[in-house]
Write a protein that holds these residues in place. Structure first.
Motif, short mmCIF file in Angstrom:
data_model
loop_
_atom_site.label_atom_id
_atom_site.label_comp_id
_atom_site.label_asym_id
_atom_site.label_seq_id
_atom_site.Cartn_x
_atom_site.Cartn_y
_atom_site.Cartn_z
N HIS A 220 -10.47 9.68 -3.10
CA HIS A 220 -10.92 9.66 -4.49
C HIS A 220 -10.66 8.29 -5.13
O HIS A 220 -11.53 7.73 -5.80
CB HIS A 220 -10.21 10.75 -5.32
CG HIS A 220 -10.81 12.10 -5.20
ND1 HIS A 220 -11.99 12.46 -5.82
CD2 HIS A 220 -10.40 13.20 -4.52
CE1 HIS A 220 -12.26 13.73 -5.54
NE2 HIS A 220 -11.32 14.19 -4.74
N SER A 221 -9.45 7.76 -4.94
CA SER A 221 -9.12 6.47 -5.58
C SER A 221 -9.93 5.32 -4.97
O SER A 221 -10.36 4.42 -5.70
CB SER A 221 -7.63 6.19 -5.51
OG SER A 221 -7.19 6.03 -4.20
N SER B 115 -6.82 12.47 -1.99
CA SER B 115 -6.50 11.69 -3.20
C SER B 115 -6.76 10.21 -2.95
O SER B 115 -7.28 9.50 -3.81
CB SER B 115 -5.04 11.89 -3.61
OG SER B 115 -4.83 13.20 -4.05
N LEU B 116 -6.37 9.75 -1.76
CA LEU B 116 -6.64 8.36 -1.40
C LEU B 116 -8.14 8.09 -1.41
O LEU B 116 -8.59 7.09 -1.96
CB LEU B 116 -6.06 8.06 -0.01
CG LEU B 116 -6.41 6.70 0.59
CD1 LEU B 116 -5.86 5.57 -0.27
CD2 LEU B 116 -5.90 6.61 2.01
N ALA C 156 2.04 7.74 0.67
CA ALA C 156 2.63 8.71 -0.26
C ALA C 156 1.57 9.62 -0.87
O ALA C 156 1.90 10.57 -1.56
CB ALA C 156 3.37 7.97 -1.37
N VAL C 157 0.31 9.34 -0.60
CA VAL C 157 -0.80 10.09 -1.20
C VAL C 157 -1.52 10.85 -0.10
O VAL C 157 -1.70 10.35 1.00
CB VAL C 157 -1.78 9.10 -1.87
CG1 VAL C 157 -2.95 9.81 -2.49
CG2 VAL C 157 -1.07 8.25 -2.90
N ASP C 158 -1.98 12.08 -0.43
CA ASP C 158 -2.72 12.81 0.59
C ASP C 158 -4.08 12.13 0.81
O ASP C 158 -4.58 11.42 -0.05
CB ASP C 158 -2.86 14.29 0.23
CG ASP C 158 -3.87 14.57 -0.86
OD1 ASP C 158 -5.07 14.39 -0.61
OD2 ASP C 158 -3.46 14.97 -1.95
N TYR D 93 -2.58 17.81 4.99
CA TYR D 93 -2.63 18.13 3.57
C TYR D 93 -3.16 19.56 3.45
O TYR D 93 -3.76 20.09 4.39
CB TYR D 93 -3.49 17.13 2.78
CG TYR D 93 -4.94 17.09 3.18
CD1 TYR D 93 -5.90 17.81 2.48
CD2 TYR D 93 -5.37 16.31 4.24
CE1 TYR D 93 -7.24 17.78 2.83
CE2 TYR D 93 -6.70 16.27 4.61
CZ TYR D 93 -7.62 16.99 3.91
OH TYR D 93 -8.94 16.96 4.26
N ASN E 109 0.83 -1.20 0.00
CA ASN E 109 0.00 0.00 0.00
C ASN E 109 0.86 1.24 0.00
O ASN E 109 1.68 1.44 0.88
CB ASN E 109 -0.94 0.02 1.21
CG ASN E 109 -2.13 -0.87 0.99
OD1 ASN E 109 -2.45 -1.22 -0.13
ND2 ASN E 109 -2.79 -1.25 2.06
N SER E 110 0.66 2.05 -0.99
CA SER E 110 1.41 3.29 -1.08
C SER E 110 0.57 4.47 -0.61
O SER E 110 0.84 5.60 -0.97
CB SER E 110 1.88 3.51 -2.52
OG SER E 110 0.77 3.56 -3.38
N PHE E 111 -0.45 4.20 0.21
CA PHE E 111 -1.32 5.28 0.64
C PHE E 111 -0.60 6.33 1.47
O PHE E 111 -1.06 7.45 1.57
CB PHE E 111 -2.59 4.79 1.33
CG PHE E 111 -2.38 4.01 2.60
CD1 PHE E 111 -2.63 2.65 2.61
CD2 PHE E 111 -1.98 4.62 3.77
CE1 PHE E 111 -2.47 1.92 3.78
CE2 PHE E 111 -1.81 3.90 4.94
CZ PHE E 111 -2.05 2.54 4.93
#
Length: 133
Positions: A66-67, A63-64, A58-60, A123, A54-56
């Motif tokens: 949204h995905s 954005s997480l 690295a994501v705000d 964020y 999981n690269s969550f």
């Protein structure tokens, strides 16, 4: 030689299958020591996969979100129902106009089966500029 019932997770399909198995075991009414050991082992294997894949982090958080919504075909109105908040608040969150409250972070983590850390990170919000001066 005995074949292992569970193995280290190596594919996303295996990961999803193990997640489903944990859910079934947790909600099974016939709990006993063996089931508890199975749940513990599967949870350990799932957590190991999560840490590696999981690269969550690295994501705000927005954005997480949204995905995750895209992955599960959720719309803003669906998320509003899940969180028990207004569609307007969800819209503001998704457009970086409002931050995530502790309550919303807990509900998101619970619903998407992620740690609260995934959503509880700083964020930047978009500031609205008042042009009517």
């Amino acid at each position: 030689m005995e074949v292992l019932k569970y193995k280290v997770i190596k594919t996303k399909e295996q990961y999803k299958r193990y997640c489903q198995m944990v859910e079934q075991l947790v909600f099974d009414d016939k709990k006993h020591a063996r089931t508890e050991d199975e749940i513990e082992l599967l949870t350990l294997l799932i957590e190991q996969w999560d840490k590696a894949h999981n690269s969550f982090l690295a994501v705000d958080p927005v954005s997480l979100l949204h995905s995750l919504m895209k992955e599960q075909n959720l719309k803003a109105k669906d998320l509003a129902e899940i969180l028990g908040v207004s569609k307007g608040l969800v819209s503001d969150i998704l457009r970086y106009k409002k931050g995530l409250s502790k309550d919303i972070i807990r509900k998101l983590a619970d619903y998407f089966k992620l740690s609260q850390e995934a959503f509880n990170r700083p964020y930047s919000l978009k500031l609205q500029v008042n042009t009517s001066a």
